[in-house]
Design a protein around this motif. Sequence first.
Motif, PDB file in Angstrom:
ATOM      1  N   ILE A  72     -25.337  10.756  11.089  1.00 44.46           N
ATOM      2  CA  ILE A  72     -24.454  11.881  10.746  1.00 44.46           C
ATOM      3  C   ILE A  72     -24.170  11.913   9.248  1.00 44.46           C
ATOM      4  O   ILE A  72     -24.086  12.982   8.652  1.00 44.46           O
TER       5      ILE A  72
ATOM      6  N   ASN B 165     -26.819  20.126  14.887  1.00 45.43           N
ATOM      7  CA  ASN B 165     -25.369  20.160  15.046  1.00 45.43           C
ATOM      8  C   ASN B 165     -24.648  20.589  13.781  1.00 45.43           C
ATOM      9  O   ASN B 165     -23.570  21.180  13.849  1.00 45.43           O
ATOM     10  N   LYS B 166     -25.239  20.288  12.618  1.00 44.73           N
ATOM     11  CA  LYS B 166     -24.623  20.680  11.356  1.00 44.73           C
ATOM     12  C   LYS B 166     -24.863  22.145  11.027  1.00 44.73           C
ATOM     13  O   LYS B 166     -24.113  22.739  10.266  1.00 44.73           O
TER      14      LYS B 166
END
Length: 165
Positions: A139, A163-164
Amino acid sequence: MTRVGIYPGTFDPITLGHMDIIRRGAKLVDKLVIGVTTNPSKNPMFDVDERLAMVRREVADIDSAEIEVVSFGNLLMHFAEQVGASVIVRGLRAVADFEYEYQMAGMNQQLNDSIETIFLMADVSLQPIASRLVKEIAIFEGDISKFVTPAVCAEVVARVARNKA
């Protein structure tokens, strides 16, 4: 009589540490059932179907025992009984793991004393690896290639990027 063992876990994602325990655990039984838990309280990065596919791909070349990869969402001892396991294989990395696993083994023994728990110490070079830390490093755009296979690394990096976005 076939000796069946189970190795339960979230495998989110499967790490080199998990693979070490799977390879070594598979040598101790005729059949190793890898139980991928569906525990939603852990807020997994990958859904259960993705984790099943990931684990199946990663263990495909292990030939020391029959290996089956299945999901479960019930009590571990009920799962062990369902698959006919006589052994639960657990990996240990550090003292904190031992304390938790020791307590779990004691509770499991109270539920079914005919199923043994076997602890395998992680290889020294793999002891610090934890799925939670692999995800955290990814992450924050750190290099996780020392902790997972190239295929798993690519999947984790792609998921983080998605996801980002």
